[in-house]
Design a protein around this motif. Structure first.
Motif, PDB file in Angstrom:
ATOM      1  N   ILE A 115       0.270  -0.700   0.509  1.00 24.71           N
ATOM      2  CA  ILE A 115       0.473  -0.004   0.052  1.00 24.71           C
ATOM      3  C   ILE A 115       0.816   1.538   0.111  1.00 24.71           C
ATOM      4  N   ARG A 116       1.401   0.991   0.146  1.00 28.19           N
ATOM      5  CA  ARG A 116       2.682   1.913   0.891  1.00 28.19           C
ATOM      6  C   ARG A 116       3.300   2.663  -1.141  1.00 28.19           C
ATOM      7  N   HIS A 117       2.986   1.577  -1.595  1.00 27.41           N
ATOM      8  CA  HIS A 117       4.014   2.055  -3.102  1.00 27.41           C
ATOM      9  C   HIS A 117       2.185   3.473  -3.493  1.00 27.41           C
ATOM     10  N   ALA A 118       1.359   3.044  -3.623  1.00 30.69           N
ATOM     11  CA  ALA A 118       0.279   2.402  -4.007  1.00 30.69           C
ATOM     12  C   ALA A 118       0.334   4.700  -3.141  1.00 30.69           C
ATOM     13  N   VAL A 119       0.381   4.428  -2.431  1.00 32.76           N
ATOM     14  CA  VAL A 119       0.245   6.086  -1.766  1.00 32.76           C
ATOM     15  C   VAL A 119       0.813   7.002  -2.862  1.00 32.76           C
ATOM     16  N   LEU A 120       2.219   6.334  -2.868  1.00 26.02           N
ATOM     17  CA  LEU A 120       3.012   7.700  -3.677  1.00 26.02           C
ATOM     18  C   LEU A 120       2.465   7.546  -4.902  1.00 26.02           C
ATOM     19  N   GLU A 121       2.802   6.450  -6.017  1.00 20.65           N
ATOM     20  CA  GLU A 121       1.187   6.613  -6.497  1.00 20.65           C
ATOM     21  C   GLU A 121       0.223   7.302  -7.010  1.00 20.65           C
ATOM     22  N   SER A 122      -0.433   7.277  -5.712  1.00 23.78           N
ATOM     23  CA  SER A 122      -1.495   8.415  -5.185  1.00 23.78           C
ATOM     24  C   SER A 122      -1.028  10.022  -6.013  1.00 23.78           C
ATOM     25  N   LEU A 123      -0.203  10.346  -4.950  1.00 22.99           N
ATOM     26  CA  LEU A 123       0.013  11.597  -4.435  1.00 22.99           C
ATOM     27  C   LEU A 123       0.787  12.086  -6.022  1.00 22.99           C
ATOM     28  N   ALA A 124       1.693  11.194  -6.757  1.00 21.42           N
ATOM     29  CA  ALA A 124       2.299  11.772  -7.939  1.00 21.42           C
ATOM     30  C   ALA A 124       1.386  11.524  -9.006  1.00 21.42           C
ATOM     31  N   SER A 130       7.857  13.779  -9.102  1.00 23.25           N
ATOM     32  CA  SER A 130       7.908  12.461  -8.928  1.00 23.25           C
ATOM     33  C   SER A 130       8.077  12.867  -7.146  1.00 23.25           C
ATOM     34  N   CYS A 131       7.698  11.433  -6.586  1.00 24.03           N
ATOM     35  CA  CYS A 131       7.938  11.567  -4.823  1.00 24.03           C
ATOM     36  C   CYS A 131       8.514  10.554  -4.518  1.00 24.03           C
ATOM     37  N   ASN A 132       8.847  11.031  -3.133  1.00 25.46           N
ATOM     38  CA  ASN A 132       9.604   9.822  -3.023  1.00 25.46           C
ATOM     39  C   ASN A 132       9.696   9.729  -1.353  1.00 25.46           C
ATOM     40  N   ARG A 146      10.464   5.024  -4.676  1.00 24.73           N
ATOM     41  CA  ARG A 146      10.175   6.295  -6.191  1.00 24.73           C
ATOM     42  C   ARG A 146       9.304   6.207  -6.258  1.00 24.73           C
ATOM     43  N   VAL A 147       8.334   6.839  -6.920  1.00 26.85           N
ATOM     44  CA  VAL A 147       7.285   6.914  -8.066  1.00 26.85           C
ATOM     45  C   VAL A 147       7.892   8.054  -9.240  1.00 26.85           C
ATOM     46  N   GLU A 148       8.179   8.344 -10.118  1.00 22.54           N
ATOM     47  CA  GLU A 148       8.930   8.973 -11.483  1.00 22.54           C
ATOM     48  C   GLU A 148       7.592   9.775 -11.807  1.00 22.54           C
ATOM     49  N   LEU A 155      13.481  13.934 -13.015  1.00 29.14           N
ATOM     50  CA  LEU A 155      14.646  13.180 -12.544  1.00 29.14           C
ATOM     51  C   LEU A 155      15.222  12.370 -12.306  1.00 29.14           C
ATOM     52  N   ARG A 156      16.107  10.787 -12.427  1.00 32.07           N
ATOM     53  CA  ARG A 156      16.222   9.702 -12.025  1.00 32.07           C
ATOM     54  C   ARG A 156      17.044   9.645 -10.722  1.00 32.07           C
ATOM     55  N   PHE A 157      16.584   8.298  -9.896  1.00 35.56           N
ATOM     56  CA  PHE A 157      17.156   8.295  -8.547  1.00 35.56           C
ATOM     57  C   PHE A 157      15.997   6.851  -8.658  1.00 35.56           C
ATOM     58  N   GLU A 158      16.478   6.173  -8.090  1.00 33.01           N
ATOM     59  CA  GLU A 158      16.199   5.136  -8.347  1.00 33.01           C
ATOM     60  C   GLU A 158      16.034   4.244  -6.923  1.00 33.01           C
ATOM     61  N   PRO A 159      15.271   3.452  -6.145  1.00 32.83           N
ATOM     62  CA  PRO A 159      14.571   2.938  -4.913  1.00 32.83           C
ATOM     63  C   PRO A 159      16.297   2.503  -4.031  1.00 32.83           C
TER      64      PRO A 159
END
Length: 282
Positions: A115-124, A130-132, A146-148, A155-159
């Protein structure tokens, strides 16, 4: 009637059986000791991970109801495996690199698949940027997830990437929550590196900035780590009510000014509360 050869074979089997019995007993004893030591070692790792300051072996023994020799043996074994370490220049116990690496790996996998990744996707999706999600690890900021953005200029930063603390929005936010002694230790490690003309490299100015961040409840990066990039971050609280991570949006300043980025603070705070509730198991 048994022949001589049969008697010899019987005596041989009896001798073998009598020899196996002590070995089996020793194996059972070793297995029992190992099974008993495992929970003690795990409880000790939990105590070290949850500490607010380095602990002595005597303190760990008292906390966990262990004898001092037992605590010494467990700490020595875990230290040899890299799961525990000693506070620099002292004998108190802190987490080892292997324990930190294990914890970050577990968090990273859990974040990316839940669910935490889904929260970032929603914020993006709401902000278009991009959200970190990041935590402190080994004196750096570690991106758990991170969701780009969908923009071509991103900005290209990988998890799993590590970036400095003193010139990033999440990094400064987490520094602002540090106890004074821990902050002193961080700032005494060496000169603060300059990445752009706006990077704060004077410790007095950085301390003033951290106090301001702590008071206002959010942090900004005004092109301090990368020229032309702005970022806004808010805290994520753990089950114990303490700040454990930060969530942020970042964007090229040409597309999103810092003032406009601060306009997304309500969405950031909603996402942070969702993450906090998830960490608390609600």
């Amino acid at each position: 009637m048994k022949t001589g050869k049969q008697n010899v074979r019987l005596r041989s089997r009896d001798a073998a059986a009598s020899g196996m019995a002590p070995r089996a007993a020793r194996a059972r004893s070793l297995a029992s000791n190992a099974a008993g030591a495992m929970p003690k070692a795990l409880h000790l790792l939990e105590a070290v991970a949850a500490r607010t300051r380095p602990l002595s072996i005597a303190e760990l023994a008292t906390m966990l109801g262990l004898s001092l020799p037992t605590a010494h043996r467990i700490v020595t074994a875990l230290e040899g495996l890299g799961f525990l370490s000693r506070e620099p220049g002292k004998r108190r116990i802190i987490e080892g690199n292997r324990l930190v690496s294990l914890g970050l790996t577990v968090l990273q996998v859990a974040v990316a698949s839940g669910i935490r990744h889904a929260v970032l996707e929603s914020l993006a999706a709401q902000t278009g940027e991009s959200c970190n999600l990041g935590v402190i690890a080994g004196g750096n900021l570690f991106y758990l997830d991170r969701v780009e953005t969908h923009w071509p200029l991103g900005l290209r930063f990988e998890p799993g990437s590590r970036v400095p603390l003193h010139c990033t929005a999440i990094g400064k936010l987490l520094l602002s929550q540090m106890p004074e002694k821990s902050l002193d230790g961080y700032l005494s490690h060496g000169q603060l590196a300059r990445y752009t003309p706006t990077t704060l490299t004077d410790t007095r100015r950085l301390r003033r900035e951290l106090k301001r961040i702590h008071k206002q409840g959010y942090s900004t990066d005004n092109q301090e780590f990368m020229s032309g990039v702005v970022c806004v971050a808010v805290p994520v609280y753990g089950p114990n009510g303490q700040v454990c991570a930060g969530i942020a949006i970042s964007a090229p300043e040409a597309r999103l000014t810092l003032k406009r980025a601060e306009g997304f603070l309500p969405q950031l705070r909603v996402a942070a509360r969702q993450l906090s509730r998830n960490l608390a198991g609600d």
